[in-house]
Design an enzyme around this catalytic site. Structure first.
Site, PDB file in Angstrom:
ATOM      1  CG  ASP A  97       3.498  -1.633  -1.779  1.00  0.00           C
ATOM      2  OD1 ASP A  97       2.650  -1.928  -2.646  1.00  0.00           O
ATOM      3  OD2 ASP A  97       4.596  -2.217  -1.673  1.00  0.00           O
ATOM      4  CD  GLU A 118       4.651  -4.658  -6.994  1.00  0.00           C
ATOM      5  OE1 GLU A 118       5.034  -5.204  -8.046  1.00  0.00           O
ATOM      6  OE2 GLU A 118       5.186  -3.611  -6.551  1.00  0.00           O
TER       7      GLU A 118
END
Length: 366
Positions: free
Chosen positions: A68, A121
């Site tokens: 991400d 994350e």
């Protein structure tokens, strides 16, 4: 996979938008790419993509990256040998380097090397939190930008909290404090408490200091609130801080939004040693780095308690910026470093030389 293929993998990952919460498309691409490269691949319940090579009964080395990115568009372009785009540094560059290194070693390694592209994350590390309960590897490399010649040996923790004050309606000429004044006094009290215990007078290095910041603030005469994020060191006493917050708030409710511990490994940690030796093979001098932010290491480190360090190409100063970019020669060097480091690390694990090593749970010396 040759150099052209290694570069193409990174470019393809960057081409697919993957802001936290929207990683499905990049996850599908990553899984398919690892399948083609001979990995045993699957996607877990959280959406993390797993790919493994090597014997199932070998020492388990985990290369933990994330798929991400933060929001914000950075036009994707290649300028000479520099690739611009969201995620080039944080952290598709490190993730792609891990995939390429593991693919190189697939037919020769005696270890079980697993690459994980984690989700979320950049928000709450939901992917890492799920992963922490799935396995316990023998050693971990965290895929974050350290620079190809540097090794990340620690990340600060974070303690984020919110306080709300309410006061009866009163005229501004009243001697009673307004809700906004209570919040202001609370903030200055928090800052003073942290300065006395974890300020520059107690530690010269920023990594060992507590660094509070007001991240949100609002309200007025009758109701006001404040949210504070504090980057905390390895030796931070969270219980004492919670007690102090209660006193400073005058009994008002404190809501802890997030708390993760700081993590740190020593230079004698097997992962640090393996990466440092591989960097020397390139002719460079390895440099240990302590990071003031947090990463998935802060989530899995205290749970697993195994040798850990962070590594990956890219300059972290460009993380989350409008100028995010990575130099492709550095990216390719990082693949070489990981390819050389992982067999060394596997040997250390197989020989049992990780016993007693500092393992990412805090403490120790750099």
């Amino acid at each position: 996979m040759d150099r052209t293929g290694e570069t193409a993998l990174l470019r393809s990952l960057v081409d697919i938008p993957s802001v936290s919460g929207t990683e499905a498309a990049v996850g599908s691409f990553l899984a398919a790419s690892m399948d083609r490269l001979g990995f045993d691949t699957h996607v877990d319940a959280a959406g993390n993509v797993h790919g493994s090579v090597g014997p199932a009964d070998g020492p388990h080395l985990l290369l933990l990256g994330h798929m991400d990115t933060v929001p914000g568009e950075v036009p994707i372009r290649l300028s000479g040998d520099v690739l611009y785009g969201r995620g080039t540094v944080d952290a598709k560059g490190p993730l792609a380097a891990m995939v390429c290194a593991a693919a190189r070693l697939a037919d020769t390694t005696d270890a079980r090397i697993t690459v994980v592209g984690a989700v979320d994350e950049e928000r709450t590390s939901a992917g890492a939190r799920h992963l922490a309960g799935l396995m316990r590897p023998d050693a971990v490399v965290i895929g974050e930008p350290s620079g190809a010649t540097c090794v990340g040996i620690g990340y600060k923790g974070v303690f984020r909290f919110r306080m709300t004050a309410e006061q009866p309606a009163a005229h501004t000429s009243s001697p009673e404090a307004t809700a906004a004044e209570i919040v202001a006094d609370f903030w200055f009290g928090v800052r003073e408490w942290l300065l006395r215990r974890y300020g520059p007078g107690t530690a010269s290095a920023l990594f060992d200091q507590a660094l509070p910041s007001v991240v949100a603030l609002g309200g007025g005469l009758e109701e006001a609130w404040i949210e504070v994020s504090c980057r905390v060191p390895v030796h931070f006493d969270a219980a004492a801080f919670r007690a102090a917050l209660g006193e400073l708030a005058g009994g008002r409710r404190i809501t802890v939004v997030e708390h993760v511990e700081a993590v740190r490994s020593s230079r004698t940690d097997p992962v640090v040693k393996a990466l440092s030796a591989a960097i020397r093979q390139t002719g460079a001098r390895p440099v240990p780095k302590l990071k003031l932010g947090t990463a998935d290491w802060n989530v899995v480190g205290p749970v697993w308690g195994v040798p850990t360090a962070a590594y990956g190409p890219g300059d972290s100063r460009y993380c989350h910026t409008e100028d995010e970019h990575i130099a492709l020669p550095e990216y390719l060097t990082a693949i070489d470093v990981l390819t050389a480091a992982l067999p060394r690390l596997a040997q250390s694990v197989a020989l049992g030389t990780t016993t007693g090593a500092l393992n990412g749970m805090g403490g120790g010396t750099p």
